[in-house]
Design a protein around this motif. Structure first.
Motif, PDB file in Angstrom:
ATOM      1  N   VAL A 182       0.832  -1.371   0.052  1.00  0.00           N
ATOM      2  CA  VAL A 182      -0.199  -0.238   0.237  1.00  0.00           C
ATOM      3  C   VAL A 182       1.005   1.175   0.106  1.00  0.00           C
ATOM      4  N   LEU A 183       0.471   1.978  -0.692  1.00  0.00           N
ATOM      5  CA  LEU A 183       1.355   3.220  -1.287  1.00  0.00           C
ATOM      6  C   LEU A 183       0.926   4.615  -0.139  1.00  0.00           C
ATOM      7  N   LYS A 184       1.483   5.521   0.130  1.00  0.00           N
ATOM      8  CA  LYS A 184       0.580   6.995   0.581  1.00  0.00           C
ATOM      9  C   LYS A 184       1.275   7.793   0.281  1.00  0.00           C
ATOM     10  N   PHE A 185       0.240   8.247  -0.092  1.00  0.00           N
ATOM     11  CA  PHE A 185       0.319   9.528  -0.834  1.00  0.00           C
ATOM     12  C   PHE A 185      -0.053  11.326  -0.308  1.00  0.00           C
ATOM     13  N   ASN A 186       0.783  12.428  -0.958  1.00  0.00           N
ATOM     14  CA  ASN A 186      -0.435  13.394  -0.342  1.00  0.00           C
ATOM     15  C   ASN A 186      -1.275  13.913  -0.836  1.00  0.00           C
ATOM     16  N   LEU A 192       4.501   9.657  -0.064  1.00  0.00           N
ATOM     17  CA  LEU A 192       5.071   9.976   1.256  1.00  0.00           C
ATOM     18  C   LEU A 192       6.109   8.680   1.256  1.00  0.00           C
ATOM     19  N   GLU A 193       5.412   7.666   1.267  1.00  0.00           N
ATOM     20  CA  GLU A 193       6.196   6.191   2.045  1.00  0.00           C
ATOM     21  C   GLU A 193       5.402   4.603   1.177  1.00  0.00           C
ATOM     22  N   GLN A 194       6.111   3.584   1.568  1.00  0.00           N
ATOM     23  CA  GLN A 194       5.228   2.757   1.178  1.00  0.00           C
ATOM     24  C   GLN A 194       5.432   2.545   2.685  1.00  0.00           C
ATOM     25  N   PHE A 195       3.055   2.234   3.047  1.00  0.00           N
ATOM     26  CA  PHE A 195       2.569   2.529   4.211  1.00  0.00           C
ATOM     27  C   PHE A 195       2.384   0.911   4.663  1.00  0.00           C
ATOM     28  N   TYR A 196       2.713   0.359   4.044  1.00  0.00           N
ATOM     29  CA  TYR A 196       1.768  -1.041   4.367  1.00  0.00           C
ATOM     30  C   TYR A 196       2.300  -2.042   3.019  1.00  0.00           C
ATOM     31  N   SER A 197       3.060  -3.300   3.574  1.00  0.00           N
ATOM     32  CA  SER A 197       3.256  -4.435   2.497  1.00  0.00           C
ATOM     33  C   SER A 197       2.561  -5.904   3.334  1.00  0.00           C
ATOM     34  N   GLY A 198       1.989  -6.485   1.773  1.00  0.00           N
ATOM     35  CA  GLY A 198       1.205  -6.986   2.432  1.00  0.00           C
ATOM     36  C   GLY A 198       1.252  -8.470   1.159  1.00  0.00           C
ATOM     37  N   SER A 199       0.936  -9.559   0.833  1.00  0.00           N
ATOM     38  CA  SER A 199       0.511 -10.604  -0.117  1.00  0.00           C
ATOM     39  C   SER A 199      -0.725 -10.416  -0.680  1.00  0.00           C
ATOM     40  N   GLY A 200      -0.766  -9.934  -1.800  1.00  0.00           N
ATOM     41  CA  GLY A 200      -2.118  -9.341  -2.279  1.00  0.00           C
ATOM     42  C   GLY A 200      -2.459  -8.238  -1.863  1.00  0.00           C
TER      43      GLY A 200
END
Length: 401
Positions: A182-186, A192-200
């Motif tokens: 999951v990527l985070k943007f303003n 901004l950052e890679q907010f979360y990492s999870g398979s699928g």
């Protein structure tokens, strides 16, 4: 012997010579005048320059026309004029110090509105008018603000994005299932950052206290709860058909009791959990009768009711908080993600976003003709409509105006 001129001939000669002399003087006078007009610089008595590059937007905005021009030296303020069809005259619209103005008083969409502007410091210091320009509105309430993203695995790139959400600060969270993150943007699309990492990686949502739930597939656990500092609180759910199992996870929503409602698309049902992972309710089976689903996808808690998109059946079904079927509204579209804000629902229909009331009456089609496949949608704090274009590998933001 030369002939002697008669008195009459002599008089004629005198008149001819006088006329010739007069013509020469007139020609000379014209030449001198022309020379003066061509060589003498005409001095403008005004002490400030007239504005240049006046531009009015043409169909860019739904309910307004933006007018702008180049700032001029010595200018302290400007007067913007608009042509009045009734009086057939330009009338003063606004006196301002800025060089841009949003005209919100538009009588009809898709009609030309003409403007011109002049520098106006005071009653004795003003310029001539700029060249005129015209603009018009599209008549839609939303306009395309920006788009970002491309295909790839880098920052601001996407592989396969079907789920999107936002927080109270306007930050945007894009679940890229194909890249397991999951990527985070303003709010302006800056990474901004890679907010979360999870398979699928699938849908996620925020609780009122800042904690959040994130979901995934192809993992040991499908549902994870985190606090606002990204620390894992608890997790549950495995692959299967039981009460604690999921075939897969599509969208989710959080109700006013902060319980979690999750769509299991493969098992064609809805499950409701508390934040401890306890199953509170489940309903639905594959079919096309009222209360049945065929590949449900979107879910939204709205005005004490649960709205679910039944994708293959091309309908939205409405339930109460106990899972009791209430009603259906449908059309020929395949419905996907659903979000709510204020008194309206926003539903992704692959080709555009429809804005409806709680009864499904369409109030506007947003972004029509601008997507390859619109599946995910979320609403920003200022009613921005933010859309995942799956095949376009981009996020598109629409604003009111």
């Amino acid at each position: 012997m030369p002939k002697t001129l008669s008195l009459t001939g002599l008089c004629c000669l005198v008149i001819y010579l006088f006329t010739l002399s007069s013509c020469d003087k007139e020609i000379q006078k014209e030449i001198e005048t022309k020379t003066v007009r061509d060589t003498v610089k005409i001095i403008d008595t005004l002490d400030v320059d007239r504005p240049i590059n006046l531009k009015a937007t043409k169909g860019l905005f739904g309910t307004k026309i933006n007018v702008s021009w180049t700032p001029m030296p010595l200018a302290q303020k400007y007067q913007l004029y608009k042509f009045n069809e009734a009086t057939q005259k330009y009338v003063l619209l606004k006196e301002l110090s800025d060089t841009t103005f949003d005209d919100l008083i538009i009588a009809k969409p898709l009609t030309k509105n003409f403007y011109k502007v002049r520098t106006f410091n005071n009653a004795t210091s003003f310029s001539r008018f700029s060249d005129a320009d015209f603009g018009y509105t599209s008549g839609l309430n939303y306009y395309k603000y920006l788009a970002f993203g491309s295909e790839g695995s880098g920052a601001s790139q996407f592989n396969f994005t079907m789920h999107i959400t936002s927080d109270s600060n306007g930050n945007i969270y894009v679940s890229d299932e194909g890249a397991n993150r999951v990527l985070k943007f303003n709010s302006t699309g800056t990474f901004l950052e890679q907010f979360y990492s999870g398979s699928g990686a699938r849908a996620m949502a925020f609780f009122a206290n800042g904690n959040y739930v994130a979901t995934r597939t192809k993992s040991q656990t499908y549902v994870q709860l985190f606090n606002a500092s990204k620390q894992l609180i608890r997790e549950w759910g495995t692959y299967g058909t039981g009460d604690s199992n999921f075939g897969n996870i599509e969208e989710l929503t959080i109700d006013d009791d902060q319980n979690i409602w999750i769509v299991d698309g493969i098992n064609h049902r809805i499950k409701k959990y508390d934040q401890n992972g306890n199953l509170l309710l489940k309903f639905g089976k594959q079919g096309n009768a009222n209360g049945d689903f065929d590949a449900p996808f979107g879910i939204c808690y709205f005005k004490s009711k649960i709205y679910v998109s039944d994708t293959r059946n091309s309908r939205i079904q409405v339930f109460d908080k106990t899972g009791k079927y209430l009603k259906t509204f449908a059309n020929k579209n395949a419905y996907y993600a659903i979000k709510a804000k204020g008194d309206n629902l926003y539903i992704a229909t692959s080709s555009y976003i429809i804005k409806t009331d709680e009864n499904g009456d369409v109030q506007e089609k947003i972004g029509e003709g601008q997507f390859q496949l619109a599946v995910g949608v979320t609403i920003g704090p200022n009613d921005e409509v933010i859309v995942c274009d799956v095949y376009g590998r981009k996020i598109v933001i629409f604003k009111k105006g």
